[in-house]
Scaffold this motif. Structure first.
Motif, PDB file in Angstrom:
ATOM      1  N   LEU A 140      27.889  61.734  40.429  1.00  0.00           N
ATOM      2  CA  LEU A 140      29.328  61.476  40.457  1.00  0.00           C
ATOM      3  C   LEU A 140      29.672  60.433  41.527  1.00  0.00           C
ATOM      4  O   LEU A 140      30.433  59.491  41.259  1.00  0.00           O
ATOM      5  N   LEU A 141      29.121  60.570  42.726  1.00  0.00           N
ATOM      6  CA  LEU A 141      29.406  59.618  43.794  1.00  0.00           C
ATOM      7  C   LEU A 141      28.863  58.227  43.493  1.00  0.00           C
ATOM      8  O   LEU A 141      29.520  57.219  43.768  1.00  0.00           O
ATOM      9  N   VAL A 142      27.665  58.159  42.919  1.00  0.00           N
ATOM     10  CA  VAL A 142      27.117  56.862  42.509  1.00  0.00           C
ATOM     11  C   VAL A 142      28.034  56.229  41.473  1.00  0.00           C
ATOM     12  O   VAL A 142      28.385  55.051  41.563  1.00  0.00           O
ATOM     13  N   GLY A 143      28.454  57.011  40.500  1.00  0.00           N
ATOM     14  CA  GLY A 143      29.335  56.498  39.454  1.00  0.00           C
ATOM     15  C   GLY A 143      30.654  55.997  40.002  1.00  0.00           C
ATOM     16  O   GLY A 143      31.110  54.904  39.652  1.00  0.00           O
ATOM     17  N   LEU A 144      31.280  56.764  40.876  1.00  0.00           N
ATOM     18  CA  LEU A 144      32.568  56.352  41.440  1.00  0.00           C
ATOM     19  C   LEU A 144      32.418  55.122  42.329  1.00  0.00           C
ATOM     20  O   LEU A 144      33.265  54.218  42.300  1.00  0.00           O
ATOM     21  N   GLY A 145      31.338  55.067  43.107  1.00  0.00           N
ATOM     22  CA  GLY A 145      31.102  53.912  43.963  1.00  0.00           C
ATOM     23  C   GLY A 145      30.911  52.642  43.157  1.00  0.00           C
ATOM     24  O   GLY A 145      31.470  51.587  43.481  1.00  0.00           O
ATOM     25  N   ILE A 146      30.133  52.735  42.088  1.00  0.00           N
ATOM     26  CA  ILE A 146      29.896  51.572  41.238  1.00  0.00           C
ATOM     27  C   ILE A 146      31.163  51.222  40.460  1.00  0.00           C
ATOM     28  O   ILE A 146      31.545  50.052  40.364  1.00  0.00           O
ATOM     29  N   LEU A 147      31.832  52.210  39.925  1.00  0.00           N
ATOM     30  CA  LEU A 147      33.029  51.978  39.117  1.00  0.00           C
ATOM     31  C   LEU A 147      34.142  51.307  39.901  1.00  0.00           C
ATOM     32  O   LEU A 147      34.735  50.327  39.445  1.00  0.00           O
ATOM     33  N   PHE A 148      34.436  51.809  41.081  1.00  0.00           N
ATOM     34  CA  PHE A 148      35.550  51.281  41.864  1.00  0.00           C
ATOM     35  C   PHE A 148      35.148  50.153  42.805  1.00  0.00           C
ATOM     36  O   PHE A 148      35.995  49.615  43.517  1.00  0.00           O
ATOM     37  N   GLY A 149      33.871  49.792  42.823  1.00  0.00           N
ATOM     38  CA  GLY A 149      33.434  48.725  43.697  1.00  0.00           C
ATOM     39  C   GLY A 149      33.550  49.120  45.159  1.00  0.00           C
ATOM     40  O   GLY A 149      33.950  48.324  45.993  1.00  0.00           O
ATOM     41  N   THR A 150      33.195  50.348  45.476  1.00  0.00           N
ATOM     42  CA  THR A 150      33.268  50.879  46.825  1.00  0.00           C
ATOM     43  C   THR A 150      31.854  51.116  47.341  1.00  0.00           C
ATOM     44  O   THR A 150      31.139  51.949  46.799  1.00  0.00           O
ATOM     45  N   LEU A 151      31.468  50.373  48.369  1.00  0.00           N
ATOM     46  CA  LEU A 151      30.091  50.419  48.858  1.00  0.00           C
ATOM     47  C   LEU A 151      29.125  50.320  47.674  1.00  0.00           C
ATOM     48  O   LEU A 151      28.196  51.107  47.517  1.00  0.00           O
ATOM     49  N   THR A 152      29.376  49.345  46.845  1.00  0.00           N
ATOM     50  CA  THR A 152      28.708  49.189  45.557  1.00  0.00           C
ATOM     51  C   THR A 152      27.198  49.081  45.681  1.00  0.00           C
ATOM     52  O   THR A 152      26.466  49.710  44.913  1.00  0.00           O
TER      53      THR A 152
END
Length: 165
Positions: free
Chosen positions: A88-100
């Motif tokens: 979930l955290l990997v997905g959200l980070g990649i999705l929102f461009g946060t600490l991608t």
């Protein structure tokens, strides 16, 4: 190609589309595992009983199989939490461009762990897409929250600032 991915606007758009697809997939996978009672014991037990074999008929990754048997299975409760939360955290980070790039790195680690355990599924596709994101560097998340987060972090922690060459 690397120069195009890292410096061009069209490369940024292409990698952003890749990032959005991959982020949605990771987020949905993690969310499904969190909401449907994920249990890794069957998967890990299967990887121990039927490890990936090499051409000679011997286990291809005996060290990884040993890790699963001696650490992962006895501590299955930790893995039952870490795997879905990690996805979930990997997905959200990649999705929102946060600490991608950090999120993508950990996505690569999880994909490799699944492949070493013998699960092919979507992992090779995810790895290829993740390498495009990693190759693009900061350009992969210019259309995302990193546009504001990275400068803030560099101001907050001076050791993150780029040196002038």
């Amino acid at each position: 190609m690397i120069k195009w991915l890292r410096h061009s606007t069209s490369g940024m758009v292409v990698v952003t589309l890749i990032r959005l697809y991959l982020g949605i997939e990771w987020t949905l996978d993690g969310f499904e595992k969190l909401t449907k009672g994920f249990d890794a014991s069957g998967f890990i037990g299967g990887a121990i009983k039927a490890p990936v074999m090499n051409a000679a008929g011997k286990p291809a990754y005996p060290l990884y199989t040993s890790f699963l048997k001696s650490f992962a299975l006895p501590h299955i409760g930790i893995f039952n939490v870490v795997v879905p939360c990690g996805e979930l955290l990997v997905g959200l980070g990649i999705l929102f461009g946060t600490l991608t790039l950090t999120a993508t790195f950990f996505g690569v680690v999880m994909n490799l762990a699944y492949l070493l355990a013998g699960t092919v599924s979507v992992n090779p596709l995810y790895l290829i897409l993740e390498f495009f994101i990693l190759a693009a560097g900061f350009n992969a998340s210019k259309i995302g929250l990193n546009r504001w987060i990275i400068p803030w972090l560099r101001n907050k922690w001076p050791w993150l600032k780029r040196s002038v060459e």
